[in-house]
Each structure stands twice: as structure tokens, then as C-alpha cells.
Write an enzyme that holds these catalytic residues in place. Sequence first.
Site, PDB file in Angstrom:
ATOM      1  N   SER A 139      10.123 -19.454 -63.244  1.00 10.96           N
ATOM      2  CA  SER A 139      10.602 -18.222 -62.655  1.00 10.96           C
ATOM      3  C   SER A 139       9.659 -17.021 -62.797  1.00 10.96           C
ATOM      4  O   SER A 139       9.830 -16.042 -62.082  1.00 10.96           O
ATOM      5  CB  SER A 139      11.947 -17.869 -63.279  1.00 10.96           C
ATOM      6  OG  SER A 139      11.799 -17.592 -64.650  1.00 10.96           O
ATOM      7  N   LYS A 170       7.585  -8.925 -66.363  1.00 15.93           N
ATOM      8  CA  LYS A 170       8.619  -9.644 -65.616  1.00 15.93           C
ATOM      9  C   LYS A 170       9.882  -8.777 -65.557  1.00 15.93           C
ATOM     10  O   LYS A 170      10.271  -8.183 -66.566  1.00 15.93           O
ATOM     11  CB  LYS A 170       8.909 -10.988 -66.302  1.00 15.93           C
ATOM     12  CG  LYS A 170       9.804 -11.923 -65.509  1.00 15.93           C
ATOM     13  CD  LYS A 170       9.969 -13.264 -66.244  1.00 15.93           C
ATOM     14  CE  LYS A 170      10.817 -14.261 -65.476  1.00 15.93           C
ATOM     15  NZ  LYS A 170      10.959 -15.548 -66.189  1.00 15.93           N
ATOM     16  N   SER A 178       9.348 -21.588 -67.512  1.00 14.14           N
ATOM     17  CA  SER A 178       9.172 -20.456 -66.599  1.00 14.14           C
ATOM     18  C   SER A 178       7.917 -19.625 -66.805  1.00 14.14           C
ATOM     19  O   SER A 178       7.595 -18.783 -65.971  1.00 14.14           O
ATOM     20  CB  SER A 178      10.394 -19.534 -66.667  1.00 14.14           C
ATOM     21  OG  SER A 178      11.446 -20.069 -65.894  1.00 14.14           O
TER      22      SER A 178
END
Lengths: 494, 510
Positions: free
Chosen positions: A147, A72, A171
Site C-alpha cells: 500500500s 505516507k 506494504s
Amino acid sequence: MVALAAQVRRGAIKSRQMVESCLARISAHDKSLHCFNQVFADEARAEADAIDRRIARGEEAGVLAGIPIAIKDNLATRLGRTTCSSKFLAEYRSPFDATVIERIIAAGAIVIGKTNLDEFAMGSSTENSAFGPTLNPWDPERVPGGSSGGSAAAVAAGMCIAALGSDTGGSIRQPAAFCGCVGFKPSYGRVSRFGLVAFGSSLDQVGPLTRTLRDAALLTHVIAGADHRDSTCVNQPSDILPSSATLGELTAAQLPSSNRRVRIGIPRQYRAGNSPAVDAALARAVEALTECGCELVEVDLPMTAQGISTYYVIAPAEACANLARFDGVRYGRRASLGATDSLFDLYAKSRSEGFGPEVQRRIMLGTYALSSGYYDAFYKRALQVRRLIKQEYDAAFARCDALLGPTTPTSAFLLGGCTDPLAMYMCDVYTVNTNIAGICALSLPAGFQKLGDRTLPIGLQLQSQAFADRDLLGVVGSIVERAISPAFALASCI
Amino acid sequence: MASVGKSAAVVSTRLIIGLEVHVELSTRSKMFSRAPNAGHPDNFDAPPNSLVDPLVLALPGTLPVMNRRAVELSAMVGLALGCSIARYSKWDRKNYFYPDLPKGYQISQYDLPLCGKGEYLLDMSDGSQRRIGITRAHLEEDTGKLGHELPGGHEYSGSLVDLNRAGTPLLEIVTEPDFACAEDVVAFAQELRDICRFLGATEGIMQKGHMRFEPNINLAISLDDGTEVRTPIVEVKNLNSFRAVKGAIEFEAKRQLEEWQKSGRAMGRGMKSTRGWDDVRLATVLQREKEDAHDYRYFPDPDLVPVVVDDAWIAARRAELVEGPSARRRRYGVEFGLSSSDVRQLLDDPALAKFFDLCVAEVHSVPARAMAVAKLLLNAGAKRANELGTSVTHLGIAPAQVVGLLALRESGTIGSQAVDPLFALLCASDGDAMRVAQDAGLLQVRDDSQLDGWVDAAIAANEAAANDVRAGKLAAIGRIVGAAMRSSGGKADAKALHARIVERLGEGGA
């Protein structure tokens, strides 16, 4: 992944082959899906070759030998840029690796690229990325969740073997559910946050997105453990996996002992307001678990509904301070100023240009919540509710090993289909309390929903108490996974 | 309102002063990172922005990690000031934007400081003691510095940021408004500097801003109608010399009276203003009208864990305390009889005072000998240190050698001229004083035949002087003694030479 890593170590398959197959999936599909902000094709090939050579020489190669892992883009890597999918950091390069990056590299993993996210991890759809949304590989008209949407979609689309994400209010778990992966949010303090660009510091944890529970356990095993660079990362034994188990024996070691009856709690608050497909998946799971001998317990968690409002005080309050460093003075976006512009203009313009609307909204929310005269009504009160939520969980875990419920009330929604910020926040209704209480939780694939010619995955969530990570990823998780997770080949989605 | 100030006449005024002191600690690394600390002597000459690391620059992903030693030193200062030490204290974020504050917040302690209430008994010059209440002392991180000059003093059109100081551990000590005059504030400020320096908490170099003082000043004005009014409180920021502290308070005493006579404005909520000190005009200058203009939005820093200490930890800090300046002043001045300037010299250099104490221990604290040790260190020692551009404690001489030298001198084994050279030799040698003096030929010669030889030669070479002495002009004997001493190379015992020459020339005889 466990099996693949073992094969790489035996020389049965080459790391380079895995990397090539991931890169091929990326070049075929990532133009449309946009899972990645950056792909490190050359570096990944070079690393894979180096690992293959080491193995050929008979050298130790680590438990993640040669495994391509996507990261990420809010985790600091020396390789490439660390953008947080924000214009503010579009060109930012970190001079250091996050602790989790150091640890997976030391274990032999290959960083294949940095994945898209909602800007600074603020969002539930990856639509808040300054670089454009990621699409769901199961249905490109839908969001992958967020996210960590880029990481989840990359795992689902076979562009990596596993990925790292971060979870502040769901997330990791929500995109895992939307994309049909396994996602795990470790207990707060289990995994170092050093190198994770902070959003809500008391809520953030780094965790894995993988294809199977075993993979999640292995990756967590590698990244967990105390770190002198993070004072909140506590000194618990770092081994998630049974220490006696060699990796080949993992399955056997995680088999539940025959005399242990696992108790699964079902909070009644988790059964309201879900889509019929999600309710059906939960009902099937309850049946399957009863059949395989688990004890099902009805649990009451009346504080469930308080989670979102508590979260949207605490997280933005912490975020508004955490994001104050992005001021245009030392690095990142710096607005060009006119002759009459002041220092205030430097801040205001750089931040207005650099931050997207959701980030600005949360900074303002947090600033307001901490303001003199409002602190007691908002922040202090949120901390009080936080304590109550913890207590409620403690009481629940006295009666069961884990709590089962949906990860999200619905399956993946349409891109642009959720424009009301409050409705978007409600996507996290089942996940935020985990972070508020600092406990651990796992999202497992639990079936599919047919929508026209599309198939959408559904995820169920298992929460367990703080520092019960090992049991949740082990005994408890594996029983539930075998009972509820459908057999399906990932990457079959595209 | 304004008429209040004019209707009644002022009978007397009384100053009310509280003090905030910022002390930069001299730990090796910064408060929350491993970057070298600007307050440590190794880093005094560091070029701008060289004492930084990713955390100091507030790069994304960095996390603060508490410097334990800074907490220990702060607790020690707190204990020395009689403060209670909190079993539980925590870190808070103080939020504001400024280019010298990289994170956009300062990590500080808001409502639960490390050191709570305390009191200190300050020795006054008249021998009395004044009680100074301590409100609290908390630890925080310092900010960087903004400048408008390039290194070398060249003007620069924009603003320059130097983050060397950013993150330096900063202990903020707040007193009760217990001072009534500038002299008392300065006496306390100096005492506090001595305390912190003896504990090794700070280098305490005023010019480097290691200690910054911020007095809160107002006046109680007694009126002839029997009432008393108080003027609005003024905080004077960032004073880094005792002279400025004194000047600012005395200036405010006058200014506030005049201001009150003009405006009649008395103390009230939100009336506190902030002023700075202009060192050239010798005046305070208004900086900010209202104190509560800023909302710092304090909240607990989630990146750090609370500081939880137990009784054993506090006992360990107490055990680390060294004798404070007031006790030392009494011991050196009253017990040993040192002059106040000698006492001051020792207190100004904690390392020298501690070295002095080691020497004093070797002479069993006998006052006369302690005084002789002090003289030796402050004369021969200081002289040698000066020659080498260093300090006495860095010369390399050991306490036993100092005392050995002293003993040689006391017994007349060496002459006064031999003190400086022997001191210098001992600095470069591990040998004991006697052996080094012997090897260097610095022992006084009392051997009769040698003395006779020098005396004979001196008389022969100074016939005129010899005749003068013979004629009864005894003053001339000095020239002969001097000549004999010269030919001895300074080794002769001056008294012995004198006696021998008198004997030889007789008093007006032979």
C-alpha cells in the site's frame, strides 16, 4: 541521503536547493504519477530556509538536516490533512504528529508532502486509493505496488530523498521492489505506532523507503526506540547505527569484519511460482553471494503457504475493530440522513459512503472471523498458526543470519491487471509471514527485467530475526546490497 | 407448559440473587489515557466534553496506555474481597457501535480477569456472618453519556454526547448468587462501598453513579408436590441507590411469582432478560428479552500488553490495604463503645475515620478517651466544618491539637463554653492547645480574688435572687452563677462559682 545531510550541515549545499529540486520533479511528473495526496511546497521552502539559516549561524541541525522526506498519508501530521486515501477522512486534520514525525522533524527533516496509498493501507497496488491510483515511474501503465505505493514511487521519481511508509503484510517491501527502492520493515515493537492510523495493530510497523541501504539505516535509526505512547514499542536500544560511528564514517563502520562469515538461508518454498525474471535475479544473487564468501544454506519453511490465509484472518479481524471508530459521530464522513433514518442508518450510510469496496470487504471478513461460533475456527486457529510460523522462523534463524528470497513473485503488474482479490492477496505471499512473526525484513533492488521498451525493477527480500534490525541494516544487508544491487541512478526511470 | 404452574400449589419461595457492581475509580487520569478522570474529585464540575484528549475522542492514530494505579487499586479491592490475583491477565476488545463508545469497542477483560475467585464474610445485624462468594473482578473503561438536554436543562431535539466519563476506569465485581434477600444485598453493597472508599479506590458518590449495581434475580418456588421450579433470571441494570436495589429486588420477588403463576415459564437457556428500574413508578421495566442477542466479538487488544504481576507486586498491594469497614465497625462500636450512629458517621467519611484513628493513637486507644475524641470531632468538629462549608479533615486542626483540647477539657482547665471557640482557633493555628487557649484567654479562672469579685458583683446586682437563695430557694442560685459567669466572660469555672455563692449566701443563713 547520508552524504547529502552531511553536505547540508557543512553548508556545501543548501536544504532549499534540495527542496526546490524535489518540488520541480513533483510539478513536472506528479500530475501524471499521482504519488502525493498533498504537497507542502510553501511550508517545505520555509522550513528549508530556516534550517539553512540555523546552519549558517553554526547551530546544530540534526542527522537529517534539511532532507525532504515524503510521508505516507496514514501517518498523523499536524501539517495538512491525514486522509489515509479514504473518502471518510478526506478533510481530516490531526491535532498531533505521529511519534515518527516528531522524531524526523527533531532530526532536521523536512516534510515535503503526504503520499498516496491503498485506502487505510489495504491493498497491494495503490489502486484502492479513493483519490485515484499512483502510477509506477518505471512504467506508467503499471502499478507501483502498495500500500505504500505513493512513497515508493516518490522516492523512485526523485520527488523526495526518502519516504516513510507502513508495512502490515508487505506494504513497504512490495512497492519498494516494484519501484526499485530499498524498503525496510522493522521488527514489531522497534518503531512507535503512535500516530499511525491502525490497520492490523499486531502487524503494523512504520519503516523507511529509500534509495540506499545506508539511508534506510539512518532513517530507521532516527524513528526507532521506545515510546511511552505505544505500549507495544519495547525498550530496546534505539540505535540502529553503530553508536561509535559518526555519519561520515558510516560506510567503514558497516564493513563486515573479515573473520565473520555471513550465512544466508534460501528457503526452498521461495523458489516456486515466481516469474522467470525473478527466479533469474535470485539465481544471480545466490551466485554473487557465494562468490563474495557468504555461506549459503538451504532452508525449509513449509508454513510459507499458510501465511496468506493466516494473515487474512488476523489483519481483517483487527481492522474491523480498528475502523469501528469511523462511525460518522465525531469526525470524518457523515452521511446526510432523512427524517426517518435511525442511528443504525447514520452508521451504515456514513460507512458505506466513506469506505471503498476493499475496506468494506476486509471489515466484513474480520467481523465474520470474530463472530461467535466462528472465532475458534478462524481467529483462534490463525493465532495457533501464527505461533507455528514464529517457531519455524526461530528454527531457521538458528542456522543462518538471514533468509534470502524474492520480495514478490513477479515485477510490477499492469494497472487494472489484477482484479481478483485473492490473486492480489497472493502478491504478498513472501512478505506477510514477516509481519505475522514480528521479525524484520529488507527489500533490496536486485536487477531489472526488460519488457519491450520498458525496464522494470526486481527486488529481493532479506528477513532476519526479531530485533536483529541493526545487523540486517548493517553487516548482513551491506554485504548483500554490494553483491546484488545494480548500480543505477534512481530517478532515471522517468 | 403453562399448566405446570397451576397444577401444584406454591408452598414457599426463596430468592436467589447475585450481584454485579460497577465501581468508577477515582484515579487522577483515565484508564488508558492521560486525560483527567471524571471520577476524580477535581473534575466533578467539569463542563461536558472537557475531560477529553485525542485518545478519548478515538482520533485516528491514538493508542491506549494502561493506567498502572487503576490496576493497583483494583487488585487492592480484589484482595480486600479475598480474591486471588491473576499473575497474568489481559485486555480484550468488546465490539459494538454506540455514540457513547468512541472507539466502537470497549477495552475490557474477557476471559482472564485481574481478580479471580474470592469470598467475603459479611457481618449481619444479628451478629452472625454470611459468606458471599466473589466470582471475579475485572477492570474496563467506562463509556460516555448520551443526553437530550442542553446544559441548563433546556430540551434538545437530537442526541447529545458527553465523553467526560468515556475512559474512566471501571472495576466490575461479580458475586456468586449467594444472597437470599434484598437486605443482604444492600448490606453487602454498602459494605463494598465502604471498602472501596477506605482503599481510596473510588469517591463512591452514589448520585454521581460512582457505584452502579446490577442484581441478577430469580425465585426458587417450592411446590406442594415436593418439586422446586426456578423462574427465569432477570438482570436489573444500572441501579445507583441502595433504595433502588432494595426496591427492584422486592418488586422482582413479587413479579416473578405472579409471572410464573401466569405463564409457567421456568429458567432455561437464553431466557435471561434485562430490566431497568423506574424510580417513579417503583417498578422494574423490561429492556431486553434475550440476553445473547449481542455478539460482542471479543478478542485480545493488540495495542496493549498483558498485565503480568509477581508475588512481590501482590505483596506490595497487600501492604497498601487499610483496615476494612467490618474491623473498624467492631473497633469503634465494641471496643470504644461508640453509638451505631457515631460509627456510621465515621465510616461514611473515610478521611474523618482515618483522622479519628490518628487522634485515637495519641490517646493510646483508651476507650473512654477515644469516645471523647469521637464526640469532639462529631460535635465541635462537625459544627465548625459546617460553618465553613467544608469537612472536619480540611479544617487544618492536627490530631495532637484535638487531643490537647480534650485534655484541657478533661482536667477542667477550660470550660465547656471554651470548647467550640478553642476548636476554631486551633484550626487556624499550629500552636498547641494549652498555649492557644492561654493566648485567647480561654482558660478557666480559679483564682480566689477574681472569683470573689465576680461573685460579689453578681450578688449585688441580683439582690432578689440572693434573697431567694437565702430564703432557701436554691433554684435561684443559677441566676447568680449565670451573672457571675457573664461578668467573667465565660472564663470562670462554673463549679467553683457555684460553691462560692453557696458559701457566701449560706443555706438559708447569713
